[in-house]
Write a protein that holds these residues in place. Structure first.
Motif, PDB file in Angstrom:
ATOM      1  N   VAL A 108     123.800  33.775   8.426  1.00  0.00           N
ATOM      2  CA  VAL A 108     124.198  32.670   9.308  1.00  0.00           C
ATOM      3  C   VAL A 108     122.997  31.819   9.665  1.00  0.00           C
ATOM      4  O   VAL A 108     123.063  30.585   9.672  1.00  0.00           O
ATOM      5  CB  VAL A 108     124.887  33.214  10.582  1.00  0.00           C
ATOM      6  CG1 VAL A 108     125.124  32.082  11.590  1.00  0.00           C
ATOM      7  CG2 VAL A 108     126.212  33.862  10.228  1.00  0.00           C
ATOM      8  N   VAL A 112     123.159  28.009   9.069  1.00  0.00           N
ATOM      9  CA  VAL A 112     123.377  27.233  10.291  1.00  0.00           C
ATOM     10  C   VAL A 112     122.066  26.831  10.963  1.00  0.00           C
ATOM     11  O   VAL A 112     121.874  25.666  11.322  1.00  0.00           O
ATOM     12  CB  VAL A 112     124.260  28.026  11.276  1.00  0.00           C
ATOM     13  CG1 VAL A 112     124.321  27.322  12.630  1.00  0.00           C
ATOM     14  CG2 VAL A 112     125.665  28.201  10.713  1.00  0.00           C
ATOM     15  N   ALA A 168     129.981  34.203  15.738  1.00  0.00           N
ATOM     16  CA  ALA A 168     130.195  32.951  16.469  1.00  0.00           C
ATOM     17  C   ALA A 168     129.223  32.859  17.646  1.00  0.00           C
ATOM     18  O   ALA A 168     128.637  31.797  17.908  1.00  0.00           O
ATOM     19  CB  ALA A 168     131.636  32.861  16.955  1.00  0.00           C
ATOM     20  N   GLY A 171     125.819  32.086  16.276  1.00  0.00           N
ATOM     21  CA  GLY A 171     125.700  30.680  15.912  1.00  0.00           C
ATOM     22  C   GLY A 171     125.416  29.805  17.126  1.00  0.00           C
ATOM     23  O   GLY A 171     124.636  28.839  17.038  1.00  0.00           O
ATOM     24  N   ARG A 172     126.051  30.109  18.256  1.00  0.00           N
ATOM     25  CA  ARG A 172     125.788  29.334  19.482  1.00  0.00           C
ATOM     26  C   ARG A 172     124.347  29.521  19.949  1.00  0.00           C
ATOM     27  O   ARG A 172     123.697  28.575  20.405  1.00  0.00           O
ATOM     28  CB  ARG A 172     126.758  29.763  20.579  1.00  0.00           C
ATOM     29  CG  ARG A 172     128.212  29.455  20.286  1.00  0.00           C
ATOM     30  CD  ARG A 172     129.102  29.702  21.483  1.00  0.00           C
ATOM     31  NE  ARG A 172     130.500  29.683  21.091  1.00  0.00           N
ATOM     32  CZ  ARG A 172     131.262  30.759  20.971  1.00  0.00           C
ATOM     33  NH1 ARG A 172     130.757  31.962  21.216  1.00  0.00           N
ATOM     34  NH2 ARG A 172     132.523  30.650  20.600  1.00  0.00           N
ATOM     35  N   HIS A 221     126.770  20.738  13.327  1.00  0.00           N
ATOM     36  CA  HIS A 221     126.694  22.182  13.539  1.00  0.00           C
ATOM     37  C   HIS A 221     128.100  22.779  13.626  1.00  0.00           C
ATOM     38  O   HIS A 221     128.386  23.822  13.013  1.00  0.00           O
ATOM     39  CB  HIS A 221     125.911  22.484  14.812  1.00  0.00           C
ATOM     40  CG  HIS A 221     126.042  23.899  15.279  1.00  0.00           C
ATOM     41  ND1 HIS A 221     125.489  24.963  14.593  1.00  0.00           N
ATOM     42  CD2 HIS A 221     126.689  24.429  16.359  1.00  0.00           C
ATOM     43  CE1 HIS A 221     125.774  26.093  15.233  1.00  0.00           C
ATOM     44  NE2 HIS A 221     126.497  25.800  16.292  1.00  0.00           N
ATOM     45  N   ARG A 224     129.583  23.077  10.241  1.00  0.00           N
ATOM     46  CA  ARG A 224     129.069  24.209   9.471  1.00  0.00           C
ATOM     47  C   ARG A 224     129.701  25.521   9.939  1.00  0.00           C
ATOM     48  O   ARG A 224     130.032  26.379   9.121  1.00  0.00           O
ATOM     49  CB  ARG A 224     127.541  24.288   9.605  1.00  0.00           C
ATOM     50  CG  ARG A 224     126.790  23.218   8.852  1.00  0.00           C
ATOM     51  CD  ARG A 224     125.296  23.506   8.802  1.00  0.00           C
ATOM     52  NE  ARG A 224     124.591  22.435   8.141  1.00  0.00           N
ATOM     53  CZ  ARG A 224     124.036  21.393   8.790  1.00  0.00           C
ATOM     54  NH1 ARG A 224     124.097  21.348  10.115  1.00  0.00           N
ATOM     55  NH2 ARG A 224     123.441  20.439   8.124  1.00  0.00           N
ATOM     56  N   MET A 225     129.847  25.656  11.247  1.00  0.00           N
ATOM     57  CA  MET A 225     130.482  26.861  11.763  1.00  0.00           C
ATOM     58  C   MET A 225     131.908  26.974  11.242  1.00  0.00           C
ATOM     59  O   MET A 225     132.361  28.070  10.862  1.00  0.00           O
ATOM     60  CB  MET A 225     130.458  26.844  13.300  1.00  0.00           C
ATOM     61  CG  MET A 225     129.067  26.936  13.908  1.00  0.00           C
ATOM     62  SD  MET A 225     128.351  28.587  13.819  1.00  0.00           S
ATOM     63  CE  MET A 225     129.244  29.377  15.183  1.00  0.00           C
ATOM     64  N   LEU A 230     134.035  30.245  11.512  1.00  0.00           N
ATOM     65  CA  LEU A 230     133.641  30.650  12.860  1.00  0.00           C
ATOM     66  C   LEU A 230     133.943  29.538  13.852  1.00  0.00           C
ATOM     67  O   LEU A 230     133.850  28.359  13.529  1.00  0.00           O
ATOM     68  CB  LEU A 230     132.138  30.964  12.899  1.00  0.00           C
ATOM     69  CG  LEU A 230     131.657  32.089  11.979  1.00  0.00           C
ATOM     70  CD1 LEU A 230     130.128  32.152  12.009  1.00  0.00           C
ATOM     71  CD2 LEU A 230     132.263  33.418  12.386  1.00  0.00           C
ATOM     72  N   HIS A 232     132.907  27.402  17.191  1.00  0.00           N
ATOM     73  CA  HIS A 232     131.658  27.064  17.874  1.00  0.00           C
ATOM     74  C   HIS A 232     131.710  27.562  19.302  1.00  0.00           C
ATOM     75  O   HIS A 232     132.716  27.436  19.976  1.00  0.00           O
ATOM     76  CB  HIS A 232     131.440  25.552  17.859  1.00  0.00           C
ATOM     77  CG  HIS A 232     130.267  25.110  18.693  1.00  0.00           C
ATOM     78  ND1 HIS A 232     128.977  25.493  18.410  1.00  0.00           N
ATOM     79  CD2 HIS A 232     130.219  24.339  19.807  1.00  0.00           C
ATOM     80  CE1 HIS A 232     128.170  24.960  19.324  1.00  0.00           C
ATOM     81  NE2 HIS A 232     128.883  24.272  20.166  1.00  0.00           N
TER      82      HIS A 232
END
Length: 232
Positions: A108, A112, A168, A171-172, A221, A224-225, A230, A232
């Motif tokens: 990820v 990301v 997820a 990613g944040r 972004h 991409r998630m 996933l 966001h």
């Protein structure tokens, strides 16, 4: 705002402008070196030899992107290593704060995390000359290099739905840390701040424009998630 003193057709006669380009290329160059080192380390977490080789191949492509940046800095009569040095701390801190805990987090981050930083640098390049903009776009391009990461993550989530929730959240966190890093890089270098705030030839951004820029970065972004499956 410092008035431009550049000669017609040669923005590099303006020391502020040249300083901004040198800073940006220095940050990008060191970022690519760090990405190579990090991906090489992350390959040790790969669950199979196939995955290991795929990540090492991605690392090698990152490393290959350093040379055009180094060469351009040399053309500008700048020491490439001196140009990269001011960005060691911020970029190293970003990687320290976002060290992946496992293979999934590493994938990820490769897709990301690097994407967020690249989007920010591309936004800045919009205010630069065509040659510099083309070099930055080429250096930061993803020509299918992370397709394997997307495929692996989507397959992993399909096999384990709990994995999706964890990634997820990861990613944040990457989003927050990446924005902090890029803002620090821009704010800590006077020439970059001048270009963003306004340049006599290449324009600039007011507060509303800066807000819109970060909105665009955030939107990409989120896209991409979504590509990874996933939220966001």
């Amino acid at each position: 705002m410092v008035a431009s003193t550049q000669a017609a057709g040669d923005p590099f006669t303006d020391p502020v402008y040249k300083g901004a380009v040198v800073d940006l290329l220095g940050a990008i160059g060191y970022g690519e070196i760090s990405a190579f080192e990090r991906l090489t380390d992350d390959a040790a977490m790969a669950p199979s030899l196939e995955d290991k080789l795929a990540l090492l191949a991605l690392a090698n492509r990152q490393f290959a992107k350093v040379e055009p940046v180094r060469a351009r800095l040399a053309e500008l009569t700048e020491d490439p290593f001196a140009a990269m040095e001011p960005f060691h701390e911020a970029i190293d801190s970003f990687h320290s704060f976002t060290a992946p805990g496992d293979w999934w987090e590493a994938l990820v981050k490769a897709y990301v995390g690097d994407g967020i930083v690249g989007d920010f640098y591309r936004e800045i390049s919009a205010f630069l000359d065509e040659e510099t903009r083309a070099l930055i776009t080429s250096t930061l391009s993803d020509e299918g290099e992370t397709d394997f990461a997307i495929a692996r993550i989507r397959a992993g989530i399909a096999a384990d739905h709990k994995l999706g929730g964890r990634l997820a959240l990861w990613g944040r966190r990457l989003m927050g840390e990446a924005l902090t890093q890029t803002q620090h890089v821009a704010a800590s270098r006077d020439a970059l701040t001048e270009i963003l705030a306004g340049n006599a030839t290449f324009g600039g951004l007011d507060l509303a424009g800066i807000g819109e820029m970060f909105t665009r970065v955030t939107t990409r972004h989120i896209e991409r998630m979504a590509t990874l499956g996933l939220e966001h």
